[in-house]
Design an enzyme around this catalytic site. Structure first.
Site, PDB file in Angstrom:
ATOM      1  N   LYS A   1      52.350  34.447  33.182  1.00  0.00           N
ATOM      2  CA  LYS A   1      52.930  34.663  34.272  1.00  0.00           C
ATOM      3  C   LYS A   1      53.747  33.705  34.760  1.00  0.00           C
ATOM      4  O   LYS A   1      53.684  32.272  34.897  1.00  0.00           O
ATOM      5  CB  LYS A   1      51.855  34.878  35.578  1.00  0.00           C
ATOM      6  CG  LYS A   1      50.975  35.899  35.418  1.00  0.00           C
ATOM      7  CD  LYS A   1      50.032  36.070  36.512  1.00  0.00           C
ATOM      8  CE  LYS A   1      49.286  37.440  36.297  1.00  0.00           C
ATOM      9  NZ  LYS A   1      48.254  37.540  37.181  1.00  0.00           N
TER      10      LYS A   1
ATOM     11  N   GLN B   1      46.763  33.517  29.762  1.00  0.00           N
ATOM     12  CA  GLN B   1      46.629  32.102  30.496  1.00  0.00           C
ATOM     13  C   GLN B   1      45.362  31.170  29.894  1.00  0.00           C
ATOM     14  O   GLN B   1      44.691  31.696  29.135  1.00  0.00           O
ATOM     15  CB  GLN B   1      45.791  32.523  32.072  1.00  0.00           C
ATOM     16  CG  GLN B   1      44.907  33.399  32.066  1.00  0.00           C
ATOM     17  CD  GLN B   1      44.171  33.673  33.401  1.00  0.00           C
ATOM     18  OE1 GLN B   1      44.675  33.024  34.473  1.00  0.00           O
ATOM     19  NE2 GLN B   1      43.291  34.415  33.817  1.00  0.00           N
TER      20      GLN B   1
ATOM     21  N   LEU C   1      42.977  29.719  30.850  1.00  0.00           N
ATOM     22  CA  LEU C   1      41.737  29.846  31.069  1.00  0.00           C
ATOM     23  C   LEU C   1      40.989  30.448  29.911  1.00  0.00           C
ATOM     24  O   LEU C   1      39.717  30.044  29.501  1.00  0.00           O
ATOM     25  CB  LEU C   1      41.573  30.614  32.445  1.00  0.00           C
ATOM     26  CG  LEU C   1      40.034  31.128  32.794  1.00  0.00           C
ATOM     27  CD1 LEU C   1      39.080  29.954  32.922  1.00  0.00           C
ATOM     28  CD2 LEU C   1      39.843  31.914  34.020  1.00  0.00           C
ATOM     29  N   ASN C   2      41.574  31.785  29.581  1.00  0.00           N
ATOM     30  CA  ASN C   2      40.824  32.471  28.466  1.00  0.00           C
ATOM     31  C   ASN C   2      41.142  31.733  27.019  1.00  0.00           C
ATOM     32  O   ASN C   2      39.946  31.682  26.432  1.00  0.00           O
ATOM     33  CB  ASN C   2      41.575  33.873  28.164  1.00  0.00           C
ATOM     34  CG  ASN C   2      41.795  34.612  29.628  1.00  0.00           C
ATOM     35  OD1 ASN C   2      42.675  34.578  29.989  1.00  0.00           O
ATOM     36  ND2 ASN C   2      40.671  35.511  29.596  1.00  0.00           N
TER      37      ASN C   2
ATOM     38  N   LYS D   1      42.106  19.381  36.811  1.00  0.00           N
ATOM     39  CA  LYS D   1      41.953  20.286  38.093  1.00  0.00           C
ATOM     40  C   LYS D   1      40.360  20.326  38.363  1.00  0.00           C
ATOM     41  O   LYS D   1      39.671  20.706  37.605  1.00  0.00           O
ATOM     42  CB  LYS D   1      42.488  21.734  37.884  1.00  0.00           C
ATOM     43  CG  LYS D   1      42.897  22.589  39.408  1.00  0.00           C
ATOM     44  CD  LYS D   1      43.407  23.376  38.940  1.00  0.00           C
ATOM     45  CE  LYS D   1      43.845  24.266  40.221  1.00  0.00           C
ATOM     46  NZ  LYS D   1      44.544  25.638  40.109  1.00  0.00           N
TER      47      LYS D   1
ATOM     48  N   TYR E   1      28.913  35.057  44.017  1.00  0.00           N
ATOM     49  CA  TYR E   1      29.432  35.790  43.029  1.00  0.00           C
ATOM     50  C   TYR E   1      30.253  34.798  42.054  1.00  0.00           C
ATOM     51  O   TYR E   1      30.205  35.073  40.931  1.00  0.00           O
ATOM     52  CB  TYR E   1      30.126  36.901  43.672  1.00  0.00           C
ATOM     53  CG  TYR E   1      31.211  37.617  42.731  1.00  0.00           C
ATOM     54  CD1 TYR E   1      30.449  38.727  42.128  1.00  0.00           C
ATOM     55  CD2 TYR E   1      32.433  37.527  42.374  1.00  0.00           C
ATOM     56  CE1 TYR E   1      31.121  39.748  41.059  1.00  0.00           C
ATOM     57  CE2 TYR E   1      32.995  38.252  41.475  1.00  0.00           C
ATOM     58  CZ  TYR E   1      32.538  39.394  41.022  1.00  0.00           C
ATOM     59  OH  TYR E   1      33.010  40.104  40.033  1.00  0.00           O
ATOM     60  N   TYR E   2      31.036  33.919  42.785  1.00  0.00           N
ATOM     61  CA  TYR E   2      31.600  32.998  41.807  1.00  0.00           C
ATOM     62  C   TYR E   2      30.833  31.802  41.644  1.00  0.00           C
ATOM     63  O   TYR E   2      31.055  31.318  40.383  1.00  0.00           O
ATOM     64  CB  TYR E   2      33.098  32.533  42.662  1.00  0.00           C
ATOM     65  CG  TYR E   2      34.141  33.552  42.407  1.00  0.00           C
ATOM     66  CD1 TYR E   2      34.746  33.834  41.344  1.00  0.00           C
ATOM     67  CD2 TYR E   2      34.303  34.703  43.383  1.00  0.00           C
ATOM     68  CE1 TYR E   2      35.806  34.638  41.021  1.00  0.00           C
ATOM     69  CE2 TYR E   2      35.343  35.768  43.134  1.00  0.00           C
ATOM     70  CZ  TYR E   2      35.950  35.772  41.980  1.00  0.00           C
ATOM     71  OH  TYR E   2      36.951  36.668  41.735  1.00  0.00           O
TER      72      TYR E   2
ATOM     73  N   HIS F   1      38.957  33.434  47.497  1.00  0.00           N
ATOM     74  CA  HIS F   1      38.304  34.765  47.597  1.00  0.00           C
ATOM     75  C   HIS F   1      37.144  34.734  48.661  1.00  0.00           C
ATOM     76  O   HIS F   1      36.439  35.471  48.737  1.00  0.00           O
ATOM     77  CB  HIS F   1      37.210  34.743  46.070  1.00  0.00           C
ATOM     78  CG  HIS F   1      38.072  34.767  45.000  1.00  0.00           C
ATOM     79  ND1 HIS F   1      38.748  35.943  44.745  1.00  0.00           N
ATOM     80  CD2 HIS F   1      38.352  33.951  44.159  1.00  0.00           C
ATOM     81  CE1 HIS F   1      39.302  35.977  43.723  1.00  0.00           C
ATOM     82  NE2 HIS F   1      39.075  34.609  43.221  1.00  0.00           N
TER      83      HIS F   1
ATOM     84  N   HIS G   1      36.251  35.438  52.580  1.00  0.00           N
ATOM     85  CA  HIS G   1      36.448  36.258  53.755  1.00  0.00           C
ATOM     86  C   HIS G   1      36.695  35.495  54.824  1.00  0.00           C
ATOM     87  O   HIS G   1      35.798  34.541  55.321  1.00  0.00           O
ATOM     88  CB  HIS G   1      35.404  37.267  53.581  1.00  0.00           C
ATOM     89  CG  HIS G   1      35.494  38.125  52.426  1.00  0.00           C
ATOM     90  ND1 HIS G   1      34.847  39.258  52.401  1.00  0.00           N
ATOM     91  CD2 HIS G   1      36.309  38.202  51.216  1.00  0.00           C
ATOM     92  CE1 HIS G   1      35.307  40.279  51.157  1.00  0.00           C
ATOM     93  NE2 HIS G   1      35.928  39.269  50.613  1.00  0.00           N
TER      94      HIS G   1
ATOM     95  N   ARG H   1      37.035  46.843  45.066  1.00  0.00           N
ATOM     96  CA  ARG H   1      37.469  46.665  43.338  1.00  0.00           C
ATOM     97  C   ARG H   1      36.569  47.546  42.729  1.00  0.00           C
ATOM     98  O   ARG H   1      35.263  47.349  42.835  1.00  0.00           O
ATOM     99  CB  ARG H   1      37.331  45.235  43.036  1.00  0.00           C
ATOM    100  CG  ARG H   1      37.661  44.846  41.688  1.00  0.00           C
ATOM    101  CD  ARG H   1      37.661  43.304  41.495  1.00  0.00           C
ATOM    102  NE  ARG H   1      38.276  43.124  39.910  1.00  0.00           N
ATOM    103  CZ  ARG H   1      38.099  41.845  39.471  1.00  0.00           C
ATOM    104  NH1 ARG H   1      37.607  41.139  40.071  1.00  0.00           N
ATOM    105  NH2 ARG H   1      38.530  41.934  38.262  1.00  0.00           N
TER     106      ARG H   1
END
Lengths: 748, 748
Positions: free
Chosen positions: A143, A155, A157-158, A207, A266-267, A421, A423, A446
């Site tokens: 990206k 990316q 991360l993968n 990070k 969830y995360y 993420h 709300h 989703r």
């Protein structure tokens, strides 16, 4: 040394400098590094035990057979290491993902069988990667503008995840390789990829974020395998080893002291994987670091908290959550397995049993053996306020539970925003009973990996609906979302937990109360909510009391929705249903997605709405109304051109043109609908009375279920704990100490 | 003699006259009547075995203990036999219902324990009834104008049910009573109530209808207990013993030869109870009647058919059905228990196991012992066309099943109207897969016993929606329901099953096809539908082919709805969604309840609609469209002022202004959505081609899933079976014999 590591970054900087000057650090670590392989998540002793285990019947053996069969099928096919081309979900992306899992699994089967063909398969695939990798530029689908490109993947991360698995696969087959084979793999593949992920990508590496965790875990684990302990140092303390970045800093910052992860369950589940895996590898190689004792055992706390954040095996679906994710996900299988291996806590076994997945690791064997021997005991789900933020003081996520012939849970969310993420749902709540969600949260909009639905990613309606305040069970002012829907503002401000406590009265009544506030969700409006979960065993009644105070200097419109799961059964007021056509309730901030099905204006008094859930129980929400409040009945689905949204139901209490208002209600599970056995009982609410007064800053909520007793819930939600509170009710004087008390008062 | 009884009423009249002249009949029966008590559903030998069984651990003992505990609690309270006052659901109604169950249960516990207190309790309650009953006028809440008032209850149906239980309770405690006690109970209660239900209520008693069954069972069973065999004769052959009414006539008329009950499974289950109970009592007292062999074993067939009419433990919800009713209802527990006692069919045990309810009877003990010994074998669910009507020729209910890694079922309904509870749904279908309903039927609009919902009875929407044709998956002409919504017309006309058959090709493909037609649903329109359930194991594909022919001399609007369960995922055409407001689709015949959410007009070719069910599978319906057809997407809920309806979804294919049309489609389960394990596969339909031709009256449906093979389903739905059919496809000639054949044709 571990103890010192608990301190803050500034002292770490000093420590690192101090220790490297004296050369103590590195030598201390090197001294204890294992020279045998494998030695990451699986070590040599594990292998000895596992080889024995696959000879006797049981869960471990049957898992081994299934896995071996799967690997056997896959390694019959040619090794495919394609030149990277596709983005997420595309062919080369998926192929490289398959490859790392296959190498890991084949490595495990090699260790368990001693059969050289599995090692050869892994070796040959690593050779293919070793030839390819040095030739790779940055990934063509990276990206643009983002700072985290990969080479094998779009990316980094993968790429880091790939290396977490591949370093383990290499570790598993290392004993079978000769020196030149090792050199080829390390020089062509492992050293370049570590370099790419660390010194060539300092920003991601340092990070303090989930991506950083995967990266440091990958680099650190590879460091252990190759004996490059300097990489481990960088993984633990950041590239400059200062402690301002790195794995330990992530453990300090990303979890609250109780092990709550800021983005929600969830995360938290997702983030758990690299934390647990790397910690296990550190423990194997450098037990003197006592990594599982770090920050008072934060890794184990994080695993345990992830379990606690579930109801009936599913995670509480706050923030961007896919609601079918639960305790049987692979991340938590890993977590529970490793935690059981460390603690031998038999409560974890009942979670492992419901997960029904055995890992082919040393800890997996311990779990399998214990389950074969039926050693599991019930896991204890607790009522607890999880402080949010790294200091545990940035709001809280409160879970209140009770078992009243079935588990009930209240989730109350004065938690902080939880980053991108999160709300806009400050002070929202949810209710669960008899295995089902009753007062609900939409979760994420989703359909994971369903191409036809926005490529399987977050749908546009995730922003336009799911994140908006009206999608939650909390107050919306002037049809605008909290923080005006700005994540940045949300991240900078958080609610405050005023108190949480529980109390059992001499009458056997059990009361759990939490109170919280936020003054920054809207510029000129203060929000404060107090929720009480109550059990009254003598009359077999459970209930939730909800007092939501809204205070402003200016007049506003206030909406308080209840998103309910079930079928509307009854209201004690005329619904005002629109029968011929219906329209969207608003045009933005989520309101554009709501069909207005009915618009009611109950008479002054107690307004009741009753619904029936699929679990066969009735639920009534009774609210004090003044005759001016409206109740809007809505269904989700307007402005949804692709039918992306689930058509869920809500009712919204609306008051208008008002500076101050308290929404006061009682929520009451009751009765049973059993068409199979042809009976229905207690289909009507029994709540006969509900009042709310404020006396000298103390809230008095009185309620009755028609018997000879009035109940008075008194609470003091001023910020400071008061020692003793007096009030009078029906001419009698009462007194209590602390934040709250439930009184039973016989009707005279 | 039993054999002669199989003949028609006219010969029975003769027989009865003949036999009574010679006095043979009654004496033959009397001779074999048992003199011991109990001897209805439970007999003396049962009691001996049961007394032994309650001493050893197992299902029977634990059921006994639970039941005894429940009875002990209840008999501690004072006996309450109130003067009848309330209608259905009211206090005195419910009290008298409780009383008969309690007397029955206490009677059983008396037999099992020998403890006199249970017998005394039953005796004393019977005394109370014996004092009350003779004083009673007709029930004050009887429905005026209806011919079936009761005395204890508002309708005689309940009175008959009361007596079916109470006669058994009396039978159970008889051995403990002295002569004067017996006289008091029989004179004051049993004889008067029998008189009231029989000679005083001839119309209900002689009715060939479910109400008649309860009444004749009650009178016949009481006759056995009191040795009044004349009552038994009346119960079996009608008041005049002519055979024009009575239990045997009911067995002749109310079931098809295969044991299908005209009103459908929901009422079949309900009707089963008195049939099975009385049959068991007849068997105990007059085994020479061979009642379970009557009409080729119709009672056992009825029990078995009730089980066959279920999917995943729930009954197929055709007609007025409450969808949560299934095989664990008490009526079927009774049926399965008695059937197992007679047949020892171990397949029934797996049904009994899933019912998880043991009866305290001799047969219940047999079931309990067999389950304790794990003797159950899988119950075989079959594909079968159940002929409808007493001759089995008034249409049919067709169930087609296959197991393709999970049970699939197609229900196809060219059945007759099924009286007042029937729906106007000729030729409708439903589809089930992996435990769930996929193409659905609304069932009844009713919340059983929920007072707030129309007193717990059928809702107004049962007539305005649930019974209407548009609520089903069949063709609606000009927005009018079949038979113009007239039950009488419906009862007088029925569809015709043209053929049903199944076939396995040499390629391993399995095809089940049913074809049916009706020319009377509309005055000038002929409807014919052919449905095929197909398994193609080589490509792991299952599908349903649907060809619905509509023929008229006049132009009409034709609608064919698909009521689907799940979330819409994709269409290969623009949906034309209405985003800001939606309106009711029509103003009557059910259309007034549908919100029109989207209105599409797919281009000529293949229109595809894909949805995702909660079971994690995708389903695509692909229809041939000509570019003029519309697809309307609807949601239920318009004109529903009290939120009575479930908000279910459908899409409707609409063609307009047309004399003849064939709706041709393929329905295709595919893929898997597994967000927990984070994978989604085959979310898109694979059907690549679909055509339909008629060649010399033979339908040719060709389809392909993109591989190297074209499939051609050829069928001949002319009324007469043709011997040999020729057709050509792509220039090649093909031939088949019979009604249908599936061809695989390699693409050249």
């Amino acid at each position: 040394m571990t103890r010192l590591m608990n301190n803050k970054a500034v002292s770490r900087l000093f420590m690192a400098a101090f220790l490297s000057v004296f050369g103590l650090w590195v030598s201390a670590c090197t001294a204890t590094t294992a020279q045998t392989h494998p030695n990451l998540v699986i070590n040599h002793q594990d292998v000895v035990a596992m080889k024995k285990a696959i000879k006797k019947e049981g869960r471990f053996k049957s898992t081994f057979i299934a896995q071996k069969t799967s690997v056997d099928t896959q390694i019959k096919q040619a090794i495919t290491v394609p030149v990277p081309k596709d983005g997420g979900g595309g062919y080369t992306h998926e192929r490289h993902k398959k490859n790392y899992k296959l190498m890991y699994n084949a490595g495990v089967i090699y260790q368990l069988t001693g059969d050289q063909k599995y090692a050869n398969y892994v070796r040959d695939m690593l050779f293919a990667y070793a030839e390819l990798y040095p030739t790779l530029p940055l990934h063509p689908k990276r990206k643009l503008g983002k700072k985290n490109p990969g080479k094998l993947f779009w990316q980094s991360l993968n790429e880091a995840v790939w290396l977490v698995y591949t370093s383990q696969a290499y570790d598993l087959v290392l004993p079978s390789l000769n020196a030149s084979e090792k050199a080829k793999i390390e020089t062509g593949l492992l050293r370049p990829i570590v370099k790419f992920l660390s010194v060539d990508s300092p920003k991601t590496f340092n990070k303090v974020h989930n991506h950083g965790t995967w990266t440091t875990a990958a680099v650190g684990m590879t460091g252990y395998v190759l004996g490059e302990l300097d990489w481990v140092e960088q993984a633990l303390y950041g590239l400059d080893k200062s402690g301002t970045g790195g794995f330990l800093r992530q453990l300090d910052e990303l979890f609250s002291p109780q092990g709550y992860y800021n983005e929600g369950p969830y995360y938290q589940r997702y983030a758990l994987m690299p934390f647990v895996t790397f910690a296990k590898a550190i423990q194997a190689n450098q037990p003197e670091r006592k990594i599982f004792e770090y920050r008072n055992g934060i890794v184990l706390k994080a695993i345990n908290t992830t379990i606690q954040l579930s109801y009936n095996k599913l995670f509480f679906p706050i923030n961007d959550s896919i609601k079918s994710k639960g305790t049987d996900t692979i991340e938590l299988v890993n977590g529970v397995t490793i935690a059981y291996g460390l603690t031998k806590n038999t409560g974890l076994l009942s979670i492992a049993k419901s997960q029904d997945q055995i890992l082919l690791t040393g800890d997996g064997l311990k779990v399998a053996d214990a389950l074969d021997n039926k050693q599991e005991t019930p896991y204890h789900f607790e009522s607890v306020a999880f402080g949010d933020g790294n200091d545990g003081k940035q709001g809280a996520l409160v879970i209140m539970r009770q078992n009243v012939g079935g588990d009930q849970a209240v989730l109350f969310k004065p938690a902080s925003q939880g980053l991108g993420h999160g709300h806009f749902d400050k002070l929202t709540w949810q209710f669960y009973d008899k295995g089902e969600e009753i007062v609900s949260d939409y979760g994420a909009a989703r359909f994971l990996n369903v191409e036809a639905k926005s490529g399987g990613g977050y749908l546009p309606e995730n922003n336009s609906w799911a994140k908006q305040t009206i999608a939650h069970n909390t107050v919306v002012v002037d049809e605008k979302s909290h923080f005006n829907g700005k994540v940045k503002t949300g991240n900078e401000n958080h609610p405050e937990l005023i108190f949480y406590g529980e109390n059992k009265t001499s009458n056997g009544n059990v009361v759990k109360v939490a109170s919280a506030k936020i003054n920054t969700a809207y510029k000129d409006v203060k929000l404060k909510r107090t929720l009480a979960l109550i059990e009254l065993p003598k009359i077999s009644q459970s209930l939730v009391v909800d007092v939501f105070d809204v205070v402003s200097d200016n007049k506003h419109q206030l909406d308080l929705p209840i998103h309910y799961k079930g079928h509307l059964i009854d209201t004690n007021f005329d619904l005002g249903t629109k029968t011929q056509s219906i329209s969207a309730l608003g045009d933005k901030n989520g309101y554009q997605h709501l069909w207005l099905k009915a618009q009611a204006q109950p008479k002054s008094g107690l307004a009741k709405v009753t619904w029936l859930n699929d679990n066969g129980r009735f639920y009534t929400q009774s609210s004090i109304v003044d005759g001016n409040a409206e109740v809007l009945f809505t269904q989700l689905g307007a402005n949804d051109p692709n039918f992306n949204l689930r058509n869920e139901n809500a009712f919204i209490y609306r008051v208008n043109d008002i500076k101050q208002h308290s929404f006061v209600s009682v929520f009451e599970p009751h009765g049973e609908y059993n068409p199979s056995k042809e009976f229905t009982k207690d289909a009507s609410s029994k709540l006969s009375q509900l009042t709310h007064h404020k006396v000298k800053g103390v809230d008095l909520v009185t309620f009755s279920f028609g018997g000879t007793v009035d109940y008075v819930l008194a609470f003091n939600s001023k910020n400071s704990e008061s020692l003793s509170i007096n009030f009078s009710y029906n001419g009698k004087s009462f007194e209590f100490t602390g934040h709250f008390k439930l009184f039973e008062i016989n009707k005279s």
